[in-house]
Design a protein around this motif. Sequence first.
Motif, PDB file in Angstrom:
ATOM      1  N   LEU A 159      31.997   3.958  60.855  1.00 23.52           N
ATOM      2  CA  LEU A 159      32.468   4.036  59.470  1.00 23.52           C
ATOM      3  C   LEU A 159      33.971   3.794  59.413  1.00 23.52           C
ATOM      4  O   LEU A 159      34.459   3.118  58.496  1.00 23.52           O
ATOM      5  N   LEU A 160      34.710   4.321  60.366  1.00 25.85           N
ATOM      6  CA  LEU A 160      36.156   4.099  60.399  1.00 25.85           C
ATOM      7  C   LEU A 160      36.485   2.611  60.526  1.00 25.85           C
ATOM      8  O   LEU A 160      37.478   2.136  59.953  1.00 25.85           O
ATOM      9  N   GLU A 161      35.642   1.882  61.238  1.00 32.14           N
ATOM     10  CA  GLU A 161      35.852   0.436  61.347  1.00 32.14           C
ATOM     11  C   GLU A 161      35.703  -0.229  59.976  1.00 32.14           C
ATOM     12  O   GLU A 161      36.471  -1.127  59.614  1.00 32.14           O
ATOM     13  N   GLY A 162      34.697   0.214  59.218  1.00 35.10           N
ATOM     14  CA  GLY A 162      34.508  -0.333  57.874  1.00 35.10           C
ATOM     15  C   GLY A 162      35.645   0.040  56.946  1.00 35.10           C
ATOM     16  O   GLY A 162      36.068  -0.762  56.096  1.00 35.10           O
ATOM     17  N   ILE A 163      36.160   1.271  57.091  1.00 36.13           N
ATOM     18  CA  ILE A 163      37.295   1.714  56.277  1.00 36.13           C
ATOM     19  C   ILE A 163      38.525   0.861  56.578  1.00 36.13           C
ATOM     20  O   ILE A 163      39.224   0.393  55.665  1.00 36.13           O
ATOM     21  N   GLU A 164      38.763   0.635  57.856  1.00 36.49           N
ATOM     22  CA  GLU A 164      39.919  -0.178  58.252  1.00 36.49           C
ATOM     23  C   GLU A 164      39.773  -1.615  57.767  1.00 36.49           C
ATOM     24  O   GLU A 164      40.730  -2.212  57.253  1.00 36.49           O
ATOM     25  N   ALA A 165      38.564  -2.166  57.888  1.00 38.93           N
ATOM     26  CA  ALA A 165      38.333  -3.539  57.444  1.00 38.93           C
ATOM     27  C   ALA A 165      38.477  -3.684  55.935  1.00 38.93           C
ATOM     28  O   ALA A 165      38.827  -4.760  55.432  1.00 38.93           O
TER      29      ALA A 165
ATOM     30  N   PHE B 269      32.709   9.608  47.213  1.00 37.93           N
ATOM     31  CA  PHE B 269      31.330  10.012  47.500  1.00 37.93           C
ATOM     32  C   PHE B 269      30.634   9.078  48.482  1.00 37.93           C
ATOM     33  O   PHE B 269      29.783   9.515  49.256  1.00 37.93           O
ATOM     34  N   LEU B 270      30.980   7.792  48.496  1.00 37.00           N
ATOM     35  CA  LEU B 270      30.308   6.873  49.419  1.00 37.00           C
ATOM     36  C   LEU B 270      30.627   7.200  50.878  1.00 37.00           C
ATOM     37  O   LEU B 270      29.730   7.190  51.742  1.00 37.00           O
ATOM     38  N   LEU B 271      31.883   7.469  51.170  1.00 41.96           N
ATOM     39  CA  LEU B 271      32.268   7.693  52.565  1.00 41.96           C
ATOM     40  C   LEU B 271      31.552   8.887  53.193  1.00 41.96           C
ATOM     41  O   LEU B 271      30.962   8.751  54.280  1.00 41.96           O
ATOM     42  N   PRO B 272      31.562  10.076  52.565  1.00 43.93           N
ATOM     43  CA  PRO B 272      30.836  11.191  53.195  1.00 43.93           C
ATOM     44  C   PRO B 272      29.330  10.981  53.228  1.00 43.93           C
ATOM     45  O   PRO B 272      28.659  11.453  54.160  1.00 43.93           O
ATOM     46  N   LEU B 273      28.767  10.280  52.220  1.00 38.32           N
ATOM     47  CA  LEU B 273      27.335   9.999  52.248  1.00 38.32           C
ATOM     48  C   LEU B 273      26.977   9.131  53.447  1.00 38.32           C
ATOM     49  O   LEU B 273      26.024   9.407  54.178  1.00 38.32           O
ATOM     50  N   ILE B 274      27.745   8.057  53.650  1.00 41.55           N
ATOM     51  CA  ILE B 274      27.488   7.172  54.790  1.00 41.55           C
ATOM     52  C   ILE B 274      27.614   7.944  56.094  1.00 41.55           C
ATOM     53  O   ILE B 274      26.788   7.822  57.005  1.00 41.55           O
ATOM     54  N   ASN B 275      28.663   8.757  56.199  1.00 42.07           N
ATOM     55  CA  ASN B 275      28.883   9.516  57.431  1.00 42.07           C
ATOM     56  C   ASN B 275      27.741  10.493  57.696  1.00 42.07           C
ATOM     57  O   ASN B 275      27.256  10.618  58.824  1.00 42.07           O
TER      58      ASN B 275
ATOM     59  N   GLN C 156      28.677  -3.421  46.181  1.00 44.50           N
ATOM     60  CA  GLN C 156      29.597  -4.253  46.961  1.00 44.50           C
ATOM     61  C   GLN C 156      30.557  -3.388  47.774  1.00 44.50           C
ATOM     62  O   GLN C 156      30.859  -3.687  48.934  1.00 44.50           O
ATOM     63  N   HIS C 157      31.034  -2.308  47.152  1.00 52.73           N
ATOM     64  CA  HIS C 157      31.902  -1.363  47.846  1.00 52.73           C
ATOM     65  C   HIS C 157      31.167  -0.745  49.032  1.00 52.73           C
ATOM     66  O   HIS C 157      31.714  -0.624  50.137  1.00 52.73           O
ATOM     67  N   MET C 158      29.938  -0.377  48.798  1.00 56.63           N
ATOM     68  CA  MET C 158      29.092   0.214  49.834  1.00 56.63           C
ATOM     69  C   MET C 158      28.890  -0.767  50.995  1.00 56.63           C
ATOM     70  O   MET C 158      28.962  -0.385  52.178  1.00 56.63           O
ATOM     71  N   GLU C 159      28.650  -2.009  50.658  1.00 54.88           N
ATOM     72  CA  GLU C 159      28.410  -3.021  51.692  1.00 54.88           C
ATOM     73  C   GLU C 159      29.625  -3.173  52.601  1.00 54.88           C
ATOM     74  O   GLU C 159      29.497  -3.294  53.826  1.00 54.88           O
ATOM     75  N   GLY C 160      30.825  -3.135  52.009  1.00 53.06           N
ATOM     76  CA  GLY C 160      32.035  -3.269  52.818  1.00 53.06           C
ATOM     77  C   GLY C 160      32.273  -2.081  53.721  1.00 53.06           C
ATOM     78  O   GLY C 160      32.574  -2.236  54.915  1.00 53.06           O
ATOM     79  N   LEU C 161      32.117  -0.872  53.159  1.00 59.27           N
ATOM     80  CA  LEU C 161      32.375   0.332  53.945  1.00 59.27           C
ATOM     81  C   LEU C 161      31.353   0.530  55.071  1.00 59.27           C
ATOM     82  O   LEU C 161      31.674   1.055  56.136  1.00 59.27           O
ATOM     83  N   SER C 162      30.109   0.124  54.825  1.00 62.11           N
ATOM     84  CA  SER C 162      29.038   0.363  55.806  1.00 62.11           C
ATOM     85  C   SER C 162      28.762  -0.852  56.691  1.00 62.11           C
ATOM     86  O   SER C 162      27.773  -0.875  57.428  1.00 62.11           O
ATOM     87  N   TYR C 163      29.639  -1.842  56.656  1.00 65.02           N
ATOM     88  CA  TYR C 163      29.391  -3.129  57.316  1.00 65.02           C
ATOM     89  C   TYR C 163      29.081  -2.974  58.803  1.00 65.02           C
ATOM     90  O   TYR C 163      28.227  -3.671  59.349  1.00 65.02           O
ATOM     91  N   PHE C 164      29.765  -2.044  59.481  1.00 64.03           N
ATOM     92  CA  PHE C 164      29.597  -1.891  60.932  1.00 64.03           C
ATOM     93  C   PHE C 164      28.564  -0.816  61.283  1.00 64.03           C
ATOM     94  O   PHE C 164      28.470  -0.396  62.445  1.00 64.03           O
ATOM     95  N   THR C 165      27.821  -0.358  60.285  1.00 63.09           N
ATOM     96  CA  THR C 165      26.802   0.667  60.507  1.00 63.09           C
ATOM     97  C   THR C 165      25.413   0.086  60.240  1.00 63.09           C
ATOM     98  O   THR C 165      25.276  -1.052  59.807  1.00 63.09           O
ATOM     99  N   SER C 166      24.408   0.917  60.461  1.00 63.07           N
ATOM    100  CA  SER C 166      23.024   0.506  60.187  1.00 63.07           C
ATOM    101  C   SER C 166      22.523   1.058  58.855  1.00 63.07           C
ATOM    102  O   SER C 166      21.327   0.956  58.551  1.00 63.07           O
ATOM    103  N   VAL C 167      23.410   1.638  58.046  1.00 58.11           N
ATOM    104  CA  VAL C 167      23.015   2.246  56.774  1.00 58.11           C
ATOM    105  C   VAL C 167      22.645   1.157  55.770  1.00 58.11           C
ATOM    106  O   VAL C 167      23.425   0.234  55.520  1.00 58.11           O
ATOM    107  N   SER C 168      21.457   1.282  55.199  1.00 59.21           N
ATOM    108  CA  SER C 168      20.977   0.268  54.250  1.00 59.21           C
ATOM    109  C   SER C 168      21.212   0.725  52.817  1.00 59.21           C
ATOM    110  O   SER C 168      21.259   1.918  52.517  1.00 59.21           O
ATOM    111  N   SER C 169      21.353  -0.252  51.908  1.00 57.78           N
ATOM    112  CA  SER C 169      21.561   0.074  50.496  1.00 57.78           C
ATOM    113  C   SER C 169      21.039  -1.055  49.624  1.00 57.78           C
ATOM    114  O   SER C 169      20.890  -2.191  50.064  1.00 57.78           O
ATOM    115  N   ILE C 170      20.767  -0.709  48.355  1.00 61.27           N
ATOM    116  CA  ILE C 170      20.318  -1.712  47.388  1.00 61.27           C
ATOM    117  C   ILE C 170      20.736  -1.269  45.986  1.00 61.27           C
ATOM    118  O   ILE C 170      20.789  -0.072  45.701  1.00 61.27           O
ATOM    119  N   ALA C 171      21.085  -2.241  45.158  1.00 60.65           N
ATOM    120  CA  ALA C 171      21.396  -1.972  43.749  1.00 60.65           C
ATOM    121  C   ALA C 171      20.170  -2.293  42.907  1.00 60.65           C
ATOM    122  O   ALA C 171      19.539  -3.342  43.080  1.00 60.65           O
TER     123      ALA C 171
END
Length: 417
Positions: free
Chosen positions: A12-18, A55-61, A90-105
Amino acid sequence: MKFTAFGFDQRLLEGIEASGYDEATPVQEQVIPLVLNGSDVIASAQTGTGKTAAFLLPLINNILSSPLNHQSITALVIVPTRELAIQIAQHMEGLSYFTSVSSIAVFGGGDGNAFVQEKKALSAGADVVICTPGKMLAHINMGYVKLQGLQYLVLDEADRMLDMGFYDDIMRIINALPAKRQNLLFSATMPSKIRELARKILHNPKEINISISKPNEKIIQMAYVVYDTQKIPLVKHILHQKEFSSVLIFCSSKLSVKQLNRELQRTKLAVDEIHSDLEQEKRESVLMDFKSGKLNILVATDILSRGIDIDNIGLVINYDVPHDGEDYVHRIGRTARAAADGTAITFISQKEQRKFGQIEKLLGKEVPKAEVPQEFGEVPEYNPAAFVRNIRSGGNKKPFRHKNNENKNRRTDNPKS
């Protein structure tokens, strides 16, 4: 506070940095630890404060660090509009890019292919679903949405959803969810109806309040008092006087949006319009052109007063006075985001003076009135209290008026001065 201090998963930190984040905003600094600790939260935050990442960051974590039921939706984020759903996705996709967390709108207005994709995700299970109330309820009513393992519910812009009449839909969705879950409610304002909703769905919530109903101090606010017929010429004058990185112009009606856009296009400006008459595909195309800089002027109804996530809007023009103080704050909050400065200009016609006076009362201060250039001719005097008296007396007296640069030091609350 650095994001590295929250103890987030390295992926997640990688996604935050990116995504270009470094320091947490005040709302993020306060909300994130509470969500990580499992508390229910009710948060009131000014638009543009970073509440989406709060809310997205702690949820992903939490999803990364906990054993989950992958045959069910884990987190449900309910929002008022499809535009906001797309933005958060779109925000979710960027933050979770380096994780396996899935999402859909999940939102209305899509084609058959979108429906098939939504049905597949909702029936198979997705980690995070961002949805509008009506469309999500339609899927739930069809019986295939997997909610048995849901752990998190987020209501974003709850005040806006209630204003739009979604209360019953929200409660029907909530009644379909497991009783044991973590609940997060975000709202720009905290009227009694939001407090009532919070009492029904939150359990011993922690409350966060960040700058309720006050514009960002970095926004330079000003207003022009004009006749309706002077509005279009004044917009043209302002846009040709100085070049702004991005300009967002809010109108209160689709007719005004179309008329103003047409007039500005005739002057060869890079401008387009967005409103509910446009097909969803066209709206998304226009918004993408504006975000990318292909367009630098966008004329819109209040469909964009909340939720548009663009950090370099240099100027917001209220072509019409917003309905109330809250709408004013949301509109002008589109500028001066992140570390940038911005300007907000409001046009006040004769019939809008009382409404703008009420907005100034909510702000707790007067918005400076700029001088209309002489070539525009006579303009109305600004005196909202006198205008109210005129209405109540039957409207026989004309509102006070003055000529530019003439008697500009007179008191505006005395018709004999």
